[in-house]
Design a protein around this motif. Structure first.
Motif, PDB file in Angstrom:
ATOM      1  N   LYS A  67       0.996  -0.889  -0.012  1.00 48.11           N
ATOM      2  CA  LYS A  67       0.221   0.345  -0.064  1.00 48.11           C
ATOM      3  C   LYS A  67       0.877   0.849   0.139  1.00 48.11           C
ATOM      4  O   LYS A  67       0.494   2.181   0.128  1.00 48.11           O
ATOM      5  CB  LYS A  67      -0.929   0.322   1.273  1.00 48.11           C
ATOM      6  N   ASN A  68       1.851   1.298   0.012  1.00 47.82           N
ATOM      7  CA  ASN A  68       3.084   2.281  -0.044  1.00 47.82           C
ATOM      8  C   ASN A  68       3.331   2.779  -1.207  1.00 47.82           C
ATOM      9  O   ASN A  68       4.109   3.501  -1.348  1.00 47.82           O
ATOM     10  CB  ASN A  68       4.299   1.550   1.037  1.00 47.82           C
ATOM     11  N   ILE A  69       2.438   2.140  -1.892  1.00 47.67           N
ATOM     12  CA  ILE A  69       2.684   2.289  -3.327  1.00 47.67           C
ATOM     13  C   ILE A  69       2.187   3.420  -3.577  1.00 47.67           C
ATOM     14  O   ILE A  69       2.804   4.932  -4.486  1.00 47.67           O
ATOM     15  CB  ILE A  69       2.892   1.271  -4.282  1.00 47.67           C
ATOM     16  N   GLN A  70       1.262   4.382  -2.613  1.00 46.95           N
ATOM     17  CA  GLN A  70       0.658   5.087  -3.141  1.00 46.95           C
ATOM     18  C   GLN A  70       1.166   6.780  -2.289  1.00 46.95           C
ATOM     19  O   GLN A  70       1.380   7.978  -2.310  1.00 46.95           O
ATOM     20  CB  GLN A  70      -1.113   4.914  -2.387  1.00 46.95           C
ATOM     21  N   TYR A  71       2.701   6.489  -2.402  1.00 43.16           N
ATOM     22  CA  TYR A  71       3.294   7.484  -1.889  1.00 43.16           C
ATOM     23  C   TYR A  71       4.307   7.707  -2.571  1.00 43.16           C
ATOM     24  O   TYR A  71       5.651   7.939  -2.695  1.00 43.16           O
ATOM     25  CB  TYR A  71       4.222   7.307   0.282  1.00 43.16           C
ATOM     26  N   VAL A  72       4.791   6.679  -4.242  1.00 40.55           N
ATOM     27  CA  VAL A  72       6.381   6.766  -4.645  1.00 40.55           C
ATOM     28  C   VAL A  72       6.266   8.367  -5.533  1.00 40.55           C
ATOM     29  O   VAL A  72       5.031   9.052  -4.831  1.00 40.55           O
ATOM     30  CB  VAL A  72       6.362   5.612  -5.226  1.00 40.55           C
ATOM     31  N   ASP A  73       7.486   8.511  -6.145  1.00 41.69           N
ATOM     32  CA  ASP A  73       7.684   9.479  -6.587  1.00 41.69           C
ATOM     33  C   ASP A  73       6.927   9.578  -7.787  1.00 41.69           C
ATOM     34  O   ASP A  73       8.223  10.445  -8.564  1.00 41.69           O
ATOM     35  CB  ASP A  73       8.609  10.396  -6.112  1.00 41.69           C
ATOM     36  N   ASP A  74       6.209   9.468  -8.837  1.00 42.30           N
ATOM     37  CA  ASP A  74       5.644   9.001  -9.859  1.00 42.30           C
ATOM     38  C   ASP A  74       4.296   9.560  -9.302  1.00 42.30           C
ATOM     39  O   ASP A  74       2.985   8.592  -9.188  1.00 42.30           O
ATOM     40  CB  ASP A  74       5.879   8.084 -10.514  1.00 42.30           C
ATOM     41  N   VAL A  75       4.064  10.676  -9.750  1.00 42.02           N
ATOM     42  CA  VAL A  75       2.667  11.193  -9.790  1.00 42.02           C
ATOM     43  C   VAL A  75       1.706  10.010 -10.814  1.00 42.02           C
ATOM     44  O   VAL A  75       0.663   9.861 -10.226  1.00 42.02           O
ATOM     45  CB  VAL A  75       3.079  12.700 -10.765  1.00 42.02           C
ATOM     46  N   ASP A  76       1.808   9.279 -11.826  1.00 45.10           N
ATOM     47  CA  ASP A  76       1.049   8.469 -12.566  1.00 45.10           C
ATOM     48  C   ASP A  76       0.929   7.377 -12.184  1.00 45.10           C
ATOM     49  O   ASP A  76      -0.422   7.692 -12.013  1.00 45.10           O
ATOM     50  CB  ASP A  76       1.617   8.498 -14.168  1.00 45.10           C
ATOM     51  N   VAL A  77       1.757   7.408 -11.208  1.00 39.70           N
ATOM     52  CA  VAL A  77       1.633   5.699 -10.694  1.00 39.70           C
ATOM     53  C   VAL A  77       0.590   6.519  -9.577  1.00 39.70           C
ATOM     54  O   VAL A  77      -0.308   5.100  -9.023  1.00 39.70           O
ATOM     55  CB  VAL A  77       2.918   5.375  -9.962  1.00 39.70           C
ATOM     56  N   SER A  79      -1.491   8.041  -8.948  1.00 38.86           N
ATOM     57  CA  SER A  79      -2.780   8.683  -9.931  1.00 38.86           C
ATOM     58  C   SER A  79      -3.547   7.425 -10.454  1.00 38.86           C
ATOM     59  O   SER A  79      -4.909   7.015  -9.611  1.00 38.86           O
ATOM     60  CB  SER A  79      -3.012   9.369 -11.005  1.00 38.86           C
ATOM     61  N   GLU A  80      -2.509   6.717 -10.947  1.00 38.95           N
ATOM     62  CA  GLU A  80      -3.196   5.065 -10.668  1.00 38.95           C
ATOM     63  C   GLU A  80      -3.747   4.162  -9.998  1.00 38.95           C
ATOM     64  O   GLU A  80      -5.028   3.382  -9.932  1.00 38.95           O
ATOM     65  CB  GLU A  80      -2.529   4.999 -12.289  1.00 38.95           C
ATOM     66  N   THR A  81      -2.181   4.143  -9.029  1.00 38.91           N
ATOM     67  CA  THR A  81      -3.167   3.800  -7.441  1.00 38.91           C
ATOM     68  C   THR A  81      -4.189   3.230  -7.446  1.00 38.91           C
ATOM     69  O   THR A  81      -5.232   2.543  -6.607  1.00 38.91           O
ATOM     70  CB  THR A  81      -1.935   3.837  -6.604  1.00 38.91           C
ATOM     71  N   LYS A  82      -4.874   4.560  -6.752  1.00 38.25           N
ATOM     72  CA  LYS A  82      -5.776   5.991  -6.135  1.00 38.25           C
ATOM     73  C   LYS A  82      -7.347   4.922  -6.497  1.00 38.25           C
ATOM     74  O   LYS A  82      -7.613   4.195  -6.288  1.00 38.25           O
ATOM     75  CB  LYS A  82      -5.987   7.326  -6.856  1.00 38.25           C
ATOM     76  N   GLU A  83      -6.616   5.184  -8.066  1.00 42.05           N
ATOM     77  CA  GLU A  83      -8.244   4.035  -8.741  1.00 42.05           C
ATOM     78  C   GLU A  83      -8.582   2.790  -8.134  1.00 42.05           C
ATOM     79  O   GLU A  83      -9.096   2.238  -8.561  1.00 42.05           O
ATOM     80  CB  GLU A  83      -7.796   4.926 -10.282  1.00 42.05           C
ATOM     81  N   ILE A  84      -6.859   2.282  -8.680  1.00 42.62           N
ATOM     82  CA  ILE A  84      -6.739   0.354  -8.635  1.00 42.62           C
ATOM     83  C   ILE A  84      -7.469   0.388  -7.503  1.00 42.62           C
ATOM     84  O   ILE A  84      -8.085  -0.601  -7.137  1.00 42.62           O
ATOM     85  CB  ILE A  84      -5.795   0.362  -9.231  1.00 42.62           C
ATOM     86  N   MET A  85      -7.094   1.136  -6.976  1.00 41.79           N
ATOM     87  CA  MET A  85      -7.541   0.508  -5.122  1.00 41.79           C
ATOM     88  C   MET A  85      -9.186   0.575  -5.238  1.00 41.79           C
ATOM     89  O   MET A  85      -9.198  -0.313  -4.809  1.00 41.79           O
ATOM     90  CB  MET A  85      -6.654   1.470  -3.726  1.00 41.79           C
ATOM     91  N   VAL A  86      -9.240   1.241  -5.537  1.00 36.36           N
ATOM     92  CA  VAL A  86     -10.796   1.068  -5.295  1.00 36.36           C
ATOM     93  C   VAL A  86     -11.682   0.816  -5.954  1.00 36.36           C
ATOM     94  O   VAL A  86     -12.458  -0.681  -5.426  1.00 36.36           O
ATOM     95  CB  VAL A  86     -11.628   2.553  -5.673  1.00 36.36           C
TER      96      VAL A  86
END
Length: 95
Positions: A67-77, A79-86
């Motif tokens: 879940k730490n993927i939502q804090y990486v330094d890549d804006v696209d990752v 953004s995509e992670t927020k939607e995929i987590m849902v």
């Protein structure tokens, strides 16, 4: 695609599956799995490059994402992670 599927069904998948390569831009199983779960080609490349801290092998499923993927330094990752987590929350783990 049909040739690849038929060979796989008969137990002898092709060594170089060009259909997968053309469809996903890679032959990496991890990157294909990430794309099948909603990540873009570019984001899946970033995640694979940082898999030692973002991807965990799982005995039940093949992989889980931290879940730490939502804090990486890549804006696209992020953004995509927020939607995929849902949409696909089962691919994430607290670890």
């Amino acid at each position: 695609m049909k040739v690849s599927q038929e060979l796989a069904n008969k137990g002898t998948p092709p060594k170089k599956d060009w259909y997968r390569y053309l469809g996903y831009g890679t032959d990496s199983d991890l990157r294909i799995w990430l794309q099948q779960n909603g990540y873009s080609r570019e984001s899946s490349e970033f995640i694979e490059a940082n898999k030692n801290r973002l991807v965990f092998e799982d005995n039940i499923d093949r992989w889980k994402l931290s879940k730490n993927i939502q804090y990486v330094d890549d804006v696209d990752v992020v953004s995509e992670t927020k939607e995929i987590m849902v949409n696909v929350p089962e691919i994430f783990t607290e670890a």
